[in-house]
Design an enzyme around this catalytic site. Structure first.
Site, PDB file in Angstrom:
ATOM      1  N   ASN A 120       3.026  63.895 -11.451  1.00  0.00           N
ATOM      2  CA  ASN A 120       2.593  62.587 -10.943  1.00  0.00           C
ATOM      3  C   ASN A 120       2.387  62.758  -9.443  1.00  0.00           C
ATOM      4  O   ASN A 120       3.351  62.805  -8.686  1.00  0.00           O
ATOM      5  CB  ASN A 120       3.670  61.533 -11.232  1.00  0.00           C
ATOM      6  CG  ASN A 120       3.356  60.198 -10.567  1.00  0.00           C
ATOM      7  OD1 ASN A 120       2.216  59.961 -10.163  1.00  0.00           O
ATOM      8  ND2 ASN A 120       4.356  59.337 -10.444  1.00  0.00           N
TER       9      ASN A 120
ATOM     10  N   SER B 135      13.525  63.739  -9.594  1.00  0.00           N
ATOM     11  CA  SER B 135      13.918  64.922  -8.826  1.00  0.00           C
ATOM     12  C   SER B 135      14.068  66.182  -9.676  1.00  0.00           C
ATOM     13  O   SER B 135      14.920  67.022  -9.396  1.00  0.00           O
ATOM     14  CB  SER B 135      15.193  64.643  -8.014  1.00  0.00           C
ATOM     15  OG  SER B 135      14.975  63.551  -7.134  1.00  0.00           O
TER      16      SER B 135
ATOM     17  N   HIS C  15       5.354  52.786 -14.050  1.00  0.00           N
ATOM     18  CA  HIS C  15       6.203  53.584 -13.154  1.00  0.00           C
ATOM     19  C   HIS C  15       7.062  52.636 -12.322  1.00  0.00           C
ATOM     20  O   HIS C  15       6.613  51.538 -11.956  1.00  0.00           O
ATOM     21  CB  HIS C  15       5.314  54.446 -12.245  1.00  0.00           C
ATOM     22  CG  HIS C  15       6.088  55.485 -11.500  1.00  0.00           C
ATOM     23  ND1 HIS C  15       6.803  55.181 -10.369  1.00  0.00           N
ATOM     24  CD2 HIS C  15       6.289  56.796 -11.739  1.00  0.00           C
ATOM     25  CE1 HIS C  15       7.405  56.289  -9.931  1.00  0.00           C
ATOM     26  NE2 HIS C  15       7.110  57.280 -10.743  1.00  0.00           N
TER      27      HIS C  15
ATOM     28  N   GLU D  81       7.724  52.567  -9.317  1.00  0.00           N
ATOM     29  CA  GLU D  81       7.110  52.159  -8.047  1.00  0.00           C
ATOM     30  C   GLU D  81       6.124  51.011  -8.270  1.00  0.00           C
ATOM     31  O   GLU D  81       5.981  50.135  -7.422  1.00  0.00           O
ATOM     32  CB  GLU D  81       6.422  53.367  -7.390  1.00  0.00           C
ATOM     33  CG  GLU D  81       7.455  54.344  -6.832  1.00  0.00           C
ATOM     34  CD  GLU D  81       7.015  55.788  -6.786  1.00  0.00           C
ATOM     35  OE1 GLU D  81       5.817  56.076  -6.937  1.00  0.00           O
ATOM     36  OE2 GLU D  81       7.902  56.653  -6.623  1.00  0.00           O
TER      37      GLU D  81
ATOM     38  N   GLY E 259      12.544  60.665  -6.392  1.00  0.00           N
ATOM     39  CA  GLY E 259      12.222  60.975  -5.004  1.00  0.00           C
ATOM     40  C   GLY E 259      13.425  61.005  -4.080  1.00  0.00           C
ATOM     41  O   GLY E 259      13.279  61.007  -2.862  1.00  0.00           O
TER      42      GLY E 259
ATOM     43  N   LYS F 153       1.235  60.708  -7.401  1.00  0.00           N
ATOM     44  CA  LYS F 153       1.359  59.435  -6.669  1.00  0.00           C
ATOM     45  C   LYS F 153       0.167  59.300  -5.713  1.00  0.00           C
ATOM     46  O   LYS F 153      -0.931  59.721  -6.050  1.00  0.00           O
ATOM     47  CB  LYS F 153       2.693  59.356  -5.938  1.00  0.00           C
ATOM     48  CG  LYS F 153       3.871  59.720  -6.851  1.00  0.00           C
ATOM     49  CD  LYS F 153       5.193  59.361  -6.257  1.00  0.00           C
ATOM     50  CE  LYS F 153       6.305  59.945  -7.118  1.00  0.00           C
ATOM     51  NZ  LYS F 153       7.583  59.338  -6.876  1.00  0.00           N
TER      52      LYS F 153
ATOM     53  N   GLU G 215      13.166  57.553 -16.530  1.00  0.00           N
ATOM     54  CA  GLU G 215      13.285  57.840 -15.104  1.00  0.00           C
ATOM     55  C   GLU G 215      14.318  56.907 -14.477  1.00  0.00           C
ATOM     56  O   GLU G 215      13.987  55.757 -14.129  1.00  0.00           O
ATOM     57  CB  GLU G 215      11.942  57.626 -14.410  1.00  0.00           C
ATOM     58  CG  GLU G 215      10.841  58.498 -14.947  1.00  0.00           C
ATOM     59  CD  GLU G 215       9.794  58.783 -13.885  1.00  0.00           C
ATOM     60  OE1 GLU G 215       9.664  59.950 -13.514  1.00  0.00           O
ATOM     61  OE2 GLU G 215       9.151  57.855 -13.400  1.00  0.00           O
TER      62      GLU G 215
HETATM   63  C1  PEP Z   1       8.105  60.339 -10.422  1.00  0.00           C
HETATM   64  O1  PEP Z   1       7.335  59.979  -9.557  1.00  0.00           O
HETATM   65  O2  PEP Z   1       7.927  59.929 -11.573  1.00  0.00           O
HETATM   66  C2  PEP Z   1       9.212  61.237 -10.072  1.00  0.00           C
HETATM   67  C3  PEP Z   1      10.052  61.579 -11.006  1.00  0.00           C
HETATM   68  O3  PEP Z   1       9.278  61.638  -8.773  1.00  0.00           O
HETATM   69  P1  PEP Z   1      10.247  62.816  -8.192  1.00  0.00           P
HETATM   70  O4  PEP Z   1      10.089  63.999  -9.123  1.00  0.00           O
HETATM   71  O5  PEP Z   1       9.733  63.095  -6.837  1.00  0.00           O
HETATM   72  O6  PEP Z   1      11.637  62.293  -8.225  1.00  0.00           O
END
Ligand code: PEP
Length: 263
Positions: free
Chosen positions: A11, A212, A96, A98, A172, A13, A166
């Site tokens: 992803n 992460s 997501h 976000e 992040g 973003k 998630e």
């Molecule tokens: C994500 O954006 O879905 C995500 C898991 O980000 P990160 O791997 O940076 O935590």
């Protein structure tokens, strides 16, 4: 050997211009050419035409980061499933955290987008997960129940979607859920899907972990029986890191000849 074919999706973003995105996929392509799992990159909408072209003939599928639920019309700034499909997009991230946090996405709009994506023949990657406050308050299962019951309502075959678990506190932040936490929670999601939908479909649905995941922890996370892949944010922006995750079961990319710009 995993029961379900794993799916690793990047992803990006709001990162990478089209030019940067093409350079990234051109670097990733040879590194993941022998991957045993399904590989996807979910790119910013404006990168789609150029990245679609660059991915031709590769084993990397193209994904988007959102889709509108209407077929067309007065929805300024939005993108329809047909627009995505014209460029060969196969997957789309929906809900997501976000988007839920900054853009008012709710379980109801997640549901509408998911049904529209499925109807158009796209594979939705539907994101669910609890905040830190919810986990600490012992509400994780309630939150997941609500997100599944409302967000996935009306889907006739749940195995046609991908679910990304998630935990919001792990996205992040560099704070990964432990393998046991991720495995247990994904096991709970599968059990809930069996109750709400059908046990056979719940056995087949792929549930990723996201939060992460990186080149250092992917092997342990992917060794857990319930974890069918990863949704990768930060680490998907670096060719070597993303390829190492994709090749988690092949000893990473050790021994591969890397072009000097990646060394
Ligand atoms: C994500 O954006 O879905 C995500 C898991 O980000 P990160 O791997 O940076 O935590």
């Amino acid at each position: 050997m995993k029961q379900r074919t794993p799916i690793i999706a990047g992803n990006w973003k709001m990162n990478n211009t089209a030019k940067e995105g093409v350079a990234l996929v051109n670097a990733v392509k040879p590194l993941v050419a022998d991957a045993k799992c399904k590989v996807v990159v979910c790119v910013p909408a404006i990168d789609i035409p150029a990245v679609a072209e660059a991915l031709k003939g590769s084993n990397i599928a193209l994904g988007a980061q959102n889709v509108h639920f209407a077929e067309k019309g007065a929805y300024t700034g939005e993108i329809s499933a047909a627009m995505l499909k014209e460029y060969g997009v196969k997957y789309v991230i929906i809900g997501h955290s976000e988007r839920r946090q900054y853009f008012g996405e709710t379980d109801e709009t997640v549901n509408k987008r998911t049904l529209a994506a499925l109807g158009a023949g796209l594979v939705p990657i539907v994101c669910i997960g609890e905040t830190l406050e919810e986990r600490e308050g012992g509400k994780t299962e309630n939150v997941l129940d609500r997100q599944i019951e409302t967000g996935l309502k009306g889907i006739d075959d749940i195995s046609k979607i991908v679910i990304a678990y998630e935990p919001v506190w792990a996205i992040g932040t560099g704070k990964t859920a432990t393998c046991e936490q991720a495995n247990e929670t994904i096991g709970y999601i599968r059990k809930k899907c069996a109750e709400v939908f059908c046990p056979k479909c719940a056995e087949k649905v792929r549930i990723q972990y996201g939060g992460s995941m990186n080149a250092g922890n992917c092997k342990q996370l992917m060794a857990m029986p319930e974890i069918d892949g990863g949704l990768i944010g930060g680490a998907s922006l670096k060719a070597v890191d993303f390829a190492t995750i994709v090749c988690y079961d092949q000893g990473g990319i050790q021994g591969m000849k890397l072009p000097k710009e990646l060394l």
